[in-house]
Design an enzyme around this catalytic site. Structure first.
Site, PDB file in Angstrom:
ATOM      1  N   GLU A 502       0.801  -1.309  -0.125  1.00  0.00           N
ATOM      2  CA  GLU A 502       0.045   0.004   0.032  1.00  0.00           C
ATOM      3  C   GLU A 502       0.832   1.205   0.185  1.00  0.00           C
ATOM      4  OE1 GLU A 502      -3.718   0.615   2.158  1.00  0.00           O
ATOM      5  OE2 GLU A 502      -4.065  -1.552   1.995  1.00  0.00           O
TER       6      GLU A 502
HETATM    7  C1  LIG Z   1       2.701  -9.106   0.146  1.00  0.00           C
HETATM    8  C2  LIG Z   1       2.332  -8.051  -0.816  1.00  0.00           C
HETATM    9  C3  LIG Z   1       1.037  -8.013  -0.933  1.00  0.00           C
HETATM   10  C4  LIG Z   1       0.438  -7.227  -1.821  1.00  0.00           C
HETATM   11  N1  LIG Z   1      -0.833  -6.993  -2.126  1.00  0.00           N
HETATM   12  C5  LIG Z   1      -1.096  -6.389  -3.464  1.00  0.00           C
HETATM   13  C6  LIG Z   1      -2.670  -6.420  -3.690  1.00  0.00           C
HETATM   14  O1  LIG Z   1      -3.447  -7.136  -3.383  1.00  0.00           O
HETATM   15  N2  LIG Z   1      -2.666  -5.832  -5.022  1.00  0.00           N
HETATM   16  C7  LIG Z   1      -1.954  -5.037  -5.687  1.00  0.00           C
HETATM   17  O2  LIG Z   1      -2.193  -4.666  -6.736  1.00  0.00           O
HETATM   18  N3  LIG Z   1      -0.638  -5.023  -5.097  1.00  0.00           N
HETATM   19  C8  LIG Z   1      -0.322  -5.567  -4.199  1.00  0.00           C
HETATM   20  N4  LIG Z   1       0.788  -5.499  -3.469  1.00  0.00           N
HETATM   21  C9  LIG Z   1       1.888  -4.656  -4.349  1.00  0.00           C
HETATM   22  C10 LIG Z   1       2.523  -3.660  -3.531  1.00  0.00           C
HETATM   23  O3  LIG Z   1       1.665  -2.650  -3.330  1.00  0.00           O
HETATM   24  C11 LIG Z   1       3.852  -3.029  -4.079  1.00  0.00           C
HETATM   25  O4  LIG Z   1       4.701  -4.030  -3.715  1.00  0.00           O
HETATM   26  C12 LIG Z   1       4.158  -1.803  -3.933  1.00  0.00           C
HETATM   27  O5  LIG Z   1       3.576  -0.795  -4.471  1.00  0.00           O
HETATM   28  C13 LIG Z   1       5.706  -1.614  -4.368  1.00  0.00           C
HETATM   29  O6  LIG Z   1       6.043  -2.089  -5.478  1.00  0.00           O
HETATM   30  P1  LIG Z   1       7.279  -3.022  -5.613  1.00  0.00           P
HETATM   31  O7  LIG Z   1       7.296  -3.956  -4.824  1.00  0.00           O
HETATM   32  O8  LIG Z   1       7.437  -3.358  -7.087  1.00  0.00           O
HETATM   33  O9  LIG Z   1       8.429  -1.874  -5.336  1.00  0.00           O
HETATM   34  P2  LIG Z   1       9.342  -0.968  -6.356  1.00  0.00           P
HETATM   35  O10 LIG Z   1       8.179   0.090  -6.809  1.00  0.00           O
HETATM   36  O11 LIG Z   1      10.441  -1.621  -7.194  1.00  0.00           O
HETATM   37  O12 LIG Z   1      10.042  -0.141  -5.203  1.00  0.00           O
HETATM   38  C14 LIG Z   1      11.382  -0.377  -4.711  1.00  0.00           C
HETATM   39  C15 LIG Z   1      11.626   0.488  -3.784  1.00  0.00           C
HETATM   40  O13 LIG Z   1      11.941   1.822  -4.426  1.00  0.00           O
HETATM   41  C16 LIG Z   1      11.305   2.532  -3.617  1.00  0.00           C
HETATM   42  N5  LIG Z   1      10.811   3.739  -4.619  1.00  0.00           N
HETATM   43  C17 LIG Z   1      10.137   3.469  -5.883  1.00  0.00           C
HETATM   44  N6  LIG Z   1       9.850   4.821  -6.342  1.00  0.00           N
HETATM   45  C18 LIG Z   1      10.412   5.705  -5.504  1.00  0.00           C
HETATM   46  C19 LIG Z   1      10.282   7.319  -5.695  1.00  0.00           C
HETATM   47  N7  LIG Z   1       9.945   7.866  -6.535  1.00  0.00           N
HETATM   48  N8  LIG Z   1      11.117   7.843  -4.671  1.00  0.00           N
HETATM   49  C20 LIG Z   1      11.431   7.199  -3.351  1.00  0.00           C
HETATM   50  N9  LIG Z   1      11.325   5.907  -3.404  1.00  0.00           N
HETATM   51  C21 LIG Z   1      11.020   5.008  -4.516  1.00  0.00           C
HETATM   52  C22 LIG Z   1       9.988   2.183  -2.976  1.00  0.00           C
HETATM   53  O14 LIG Z   1       9.666   2.760  -1.963  1.00  0.00           O
HETATM   54  C23 LIG Z   1      10.704   0.845  -2.603  1.00  0.00           C
HETATM   55  O15 LIG Z   1      11.543   0.854  -1.438  1.00  0.00           O
HETATM   56  C24 LIG Z   1       1.614  -6.391  -2.447  1.00  0.00           C
HETATM   57  C25 LIG Z   1       3.006  -6.612  -2.170  1.00  0.00           C
HETATM   58  C26 LIG Z   1       3.212  -7.505  -1.259  1.00  0.00           C
HETATM   59  C27 LIG Z   1       4.717  -7.566  -1.080  1.00  0.00           C
END
Ligand SMILES: Cc1cc2nc3c(=O)[nH]c(=O)nc-3n(C[C@H](O)[C@H](O)[C@H](O)COP(=O)(O)OP(=O)(O)OC[C@H]3O[C@@H](n4cnc5c(N)ncnc54)[C@H](O)[C@@H]3O)c2cc1C
Length: 822
Positions: A502
């Site tokens: 989230e």
């Molecule tokens: C267990 C679990 C359950 C989930 N459930 C759902 C669900 O039900 N439905 C759904 O749609 N999604 C779901 N998600 C997705 C979740 O919301 C995403 O994992 C999240 O949005 C982050 O995306 P990412 O993991 O690809 O990280 P990335 O986007 O690759 O980010 C990696 C890191 O970079 C940082 N970052 C990225 N951009 C910036 C920026 N501009 N400035 C500063 N920092 C930045 C992030 O904060 C993070 O620390 C789930 C994820 C997990 C792990």
């Protein structure tokens, strides 16, 4: 000397007016009177009085002549403003327009109106909600065996799934007319806290259908048919929902989803209808493996213009029944040993009719706005509540364990090093439970708290992770060895999940809290931006002029307030509260002014570049967040009737918050790119240097003592977490033992002293007890008490061991359980 008196009077009156924020006309009148009065009373030379008056008039008159001011000052400034202000992207515009501003706006004003906070009614559960908490939720907690869930089944057992559905745990946000529970946000939050206190997996499983997903979206945007069909089925668990936005290429940058749907005709239930042919690859989707209906976000295209003139319609949301042809669903991810159902969802050329779009064809392309508008409510509740439940139970468990576990002849909680960790656990728990309560209350007041929900999401999960770390450290090996007896390890393993979902935390802190807060909560910035959008030039100029001069007065006032409150170390000024808390409110007044001043200056000096200066923005967000958290703590203290016994907790958490604000501001000033501006700001904000200190060791000792002894403050801190001493609840049982352990302590000291002085011969504990009793150093009752406590505590210092084969999942199942996707 007396010739300077008129000038001095003008300066003093202007400072006082700025501090009090009086209107421009009032300032003008008061200053004019002050100059003349000072000249006459001090018998200044007429020339000195006249020059002072003339200079004052040169400033005051043009400002008070509205037409002149607009034409000569505001019009050129409007032209410059329009040139230098970056255009907001459509996504940013949607994010800014979604949500409402509550008390956080007061904090951003630099001069909070505390009455607005203190007049808010105390959030309380209704009789039905209380009955649900004490009935089905208590019953569910009794059924939960977290080790069975996390290790043996990697899932909830079937009776637990049935119980959840039958008792409508998935329908807490669904109105009664559709068969849901229609709970307040507070009740929703308290239920999740209690569940999270016994099982993170169950807490997460229940949180998801009640957060942003099909139910919430249908409630706001669904067509009548969609609501009538889906909502009753979602409320009683006939349908299990999931919501799929994230994919391999779109995580934090969710608007960049490559998943697409093309408008075309296709077969649906035997008829040839207009619909979309979808291709998508989603991952991390909670509840997906068992979902019966998938909410899907995709970009919608209409190349053949079957719906109208627009080809790229934008992000759109649809509902896909599980049996939709071509939908690939059912495999699982394994999130850090917290095995709530989570997995990928894929599809190629999957056809659904337009009636499956959430809100029908009219809502095509409105998906992002729909998501952002609904996001804040779920985000304010789910993750903060789960983190708070874990923190509350962590405090109770660790306090009890630190009293029960003895080393070097003493309860480990009495060692200063452990005390330090306990103080953090108690203080942070106090802070985040107040934070969760405040955001839930905001939702119940009808707010869409976009900024507080980001604050709550970030800080509850970050502090939750800190608490989980300290809980582990205090438990030593007992926390590390997994098994049915370990109640700490899974929360520690799962802490990064809450950090990531989230809105991952780094992004939330760097971009969202201050980024949205600065524009949404600032009393003038949004008004200035909106003014520039007005089509009619006269209206535009009028609105801009009003906002601009309000803004200038606001900035001057904040500079004066920062300086005066900094110089007096926030010892002056009107503030609510009692003798104990008034100084706390004054401190917040000081830092609210400092935040408003620094934020304004940063926006003015850095302009559009501030968006990319994430480290500056994050620190300003930290100040805003800590102001919000500290206010929530004060409100909670007031609502609970100002309990004197809670003062150490409040004071520890408050001083920690204020210290964080100071360090965050210091970080901004140290790294501010335009150095002379930073020097000026430092002189205004910290005229006497940085004088806030972290909570003292003495205060920390008092907080630690509260956690290690049964008392009312500890009970309030526990809230409604699951503490029933059942077979499945080691923390409940350990907590119930605490009174006996404490009663045994003086006897134990007597016994240990006697062992030394009597030169006891026995090597074993029971033999030593017998000898000491025989020598009359303890009574037979005391001996029985020591025996009872020793036997009972052994269970809580024990850990599990396993037959090696029990740990070999691959051997047990004759195959590798989790195969990576090649
Ligand atoms: C267990 C679990 C359950 C989930 N459930 C759902 C669900 O039900 N439905 C759904 O749609 N999604 C779901 N998600 C997705 C979740 O919301 C995403 O994992 C999240 O949005 C982050 O995306 P990412 O993991 O690809 O990280 P990335 O986007 O690759 O980010 C990696 C890191 O970079 C940082 N970052 C990225 N951009 C910036 C920026 N501009 N400035 C500063 N920092 C930045 C992030 O904060 C993070 O620390 C789930 C994820 C997990 C792990």
């Amino acid at each position: 000397m007396q010739h300077w008196f008129p000038l001095l009077a003008a300066i003093l009156v202007s400072l006082a007016c700025s501090y009090r924020r009086v209107a421009l006309r009032t300032w003008s009148a008061l200053t004019a009177v002050a100059i003349v009065a000072a000249g006459v009373l001090a018998e200044s030379h007429w020339l000195a009085t006249s020059i002072t008056f003339l200079v004052f008039a040169l400033v005051a008159v043009p400002l008070n002549l509205t037409d002149f001011r607009r034409k000569r000052l505001s019009a050129p400034l409007l032209a410059i403003y329009q040139k230098i202000t970056p255009q907001l992207s459509p996504t940013e515009k949607i994010a800014l327009e979604a949500g409402t501003v509550g008390f956080e706006g007061e904090l951003f004003s630099g001069k909070p109106n505390w009455n607005q906070l203190l007049r808010q009614p105390e959030p309380v559960l209704s009789a039905d909600e209380r009955a649900f908490l004490d009935g089905p939720v208590e019953e569910l907690c009794r059924m939960i065996n977290d080790w069975e869930i996390t290790h043996e089944l990697a899932d909830l057992p079937p009776p637990v799934w049935e119980f959840l559905k039958k008792n409508k745990f998935f329908g807490m946000i669904i109105p009664r007319e559709y068969g849901g529970l229609q709970f307040s946000a507070l009740a929703h939050s308290v239920v999740l806290q209690k569940l999270a206190s016994i099982s993170t997996t169950v807490g997460s499983t229940v949180a998801v259908p009640n957060s942003l997903g099909p139910a919430e979206l249908l409630l706001h945007y669904g067509t009548k048919e969609q609501k009538d069909y889906y909502l009753p089925r979602l409320a009683d668990g006939r349908e299990i929902p999931c919501f799929a936005l994230t994919g391999p290429y779109a995580g934090s940058d969710a608007t960049s989803i490559p998943d697409y749907g093309v408008v075309c005709k296709g077969e649906w239930n035997g008829a040839n209808v207009l619909g979309v042919r979808l291709t998508f690859d989603k991952r991390y989707i909670t509840l997906a493996p068992i979902a019966t209906v998938v909410g899907l976000a995709f970009r919608m295209y209409d190349p053949e213009k079957l719906l109208g003139d627009v080809e790229d319609l934008g992000i759109t949301l649809a509902l896909l029944p599980r049996d939709t042809k071509g939908l690939e669903i059912g495999r699982r991810h394994m999130p850090l040993n917290i095995p709530f159902q989570n997995g990928p969802v894929r599809g190629k050329d999957v056809f659904v009719p337009l009636s499956q779009l959430i809100g029908g064809p009219e809502m095509a392309g409105e998906g992002w706005r729909m998501l952002v508008e609904c996001l804040s409510v779920g985000r304010a509740i789910s993750l903060p509540s789960n983190a708070t439940g874990a923190a509350r139970i962590g405090s109770i468990a660790t306090g009890a364990y630190a009293r029960i576990r003895k080393q070097f002849g003493m309860a480990i909680g009495r060692f200063e090093g452990v005390e330090e960790a306990l103080a953090r656990i108690g203080g942070y728990t106090y802070a985040i439970s107040a934070l969760s309560r405040a955001t839930a209350a905001a939702v119940d007041r009808g707010e869409k708290p976009s900024v507080p929900s980001a604050i709550a999401k970030y800080h509850a999960t970050e502090l939750g992770r800190e608490i989980a770390k300290d809980v582990m450290d205090v438990h030593g090996g007992k926390g590390v060895i997994l098994g049915p007896r370990n109640y700490a390890g899974r929360a520690w393993q799962g802490a990064p999940i809450a950090i990531t979902v989230e809105g991952a935390n780094i992004l939330t802190r760097s971009m969202m809290i201050f980024g949205q807060g600065a524009i949404r909560c600032h009393p003038f910035v949004l008004k200035e931006m909106q003014a520039t959008q007005l089509a009619d030039y006269r209206e535009r100029l009028q609105a801009f002029d009003k906002a601009l001069f309000g803004h200038i007065g606001f900035a001057i006032s904040n500079a004066v307030r920062s300086f005066v409150l900094g110089l007096t170390h926030a010892k002056i000024g009107s503030a609510p509260g009692d003798k104990y808390t008034r100084r706390f409110y004054r401190k917040l007044n000081r830092y609210a002014a400092a935040l408003a001043l620094t934020a304004d200056t940063s926006m003015l000096v850095l302009g559009g570049k501030l968006k990319f200066k994430e480290k500056i923005s994050a620190r300003l967000g930290d100040v805003l967040s800590n102001l919000y958290i500290a206010s929530a703590m004060l409100k909670r203290y007031e609502d609970q009737g100002r309990p004197v016994a809670d003062q150490p907790m409040l004071a520890w958490a408050f001083h920690d918050s204020v210290w964080r604000m100071q360090m965050a501001l210091d970080g901004v000033l140290r790294n501010f790119p335009v150095r002379p501006v930073a020097w000026l700001l430092r002189a205004l904000i910290f005229p006497l240097g940085r004088r806030e200190v972290p909570p003292s060791d003495r205060l920390g000792r008092r907080v630690a003592a509260i956690l290690c002894t049964p008392n009312e403050t500890r009970d309030r801190l526990a809230g409604d977490v699951y503490l029933t001493p059942n077979a499945n609840n080691p923390i409940g049982r350990m907590n119930a033992l605490l009174a006996d352990v404490i009663a045994a302590e003086p006897v134990e000291r007597k016994f240990l002293k006697a062992v030394k002085t009597l030169a006891v011969k026995a090597y074993d504990y029971n033999g030593q007890l017998a000898e000491v009793e025989a020598a009359g150093a303890i009574t037979s009752e005391e001996r029985k008490l020591l025996e009872r406590v020793r036997t009972a505590t052994f269970e809580f210092i024990s850990v599990d061991d396993f037959d090696p084969r029990d740990l070999e999942a691959a051997v047990k199942h004759g195959k590798t359980v989790l195969r990576s996707v090649a």
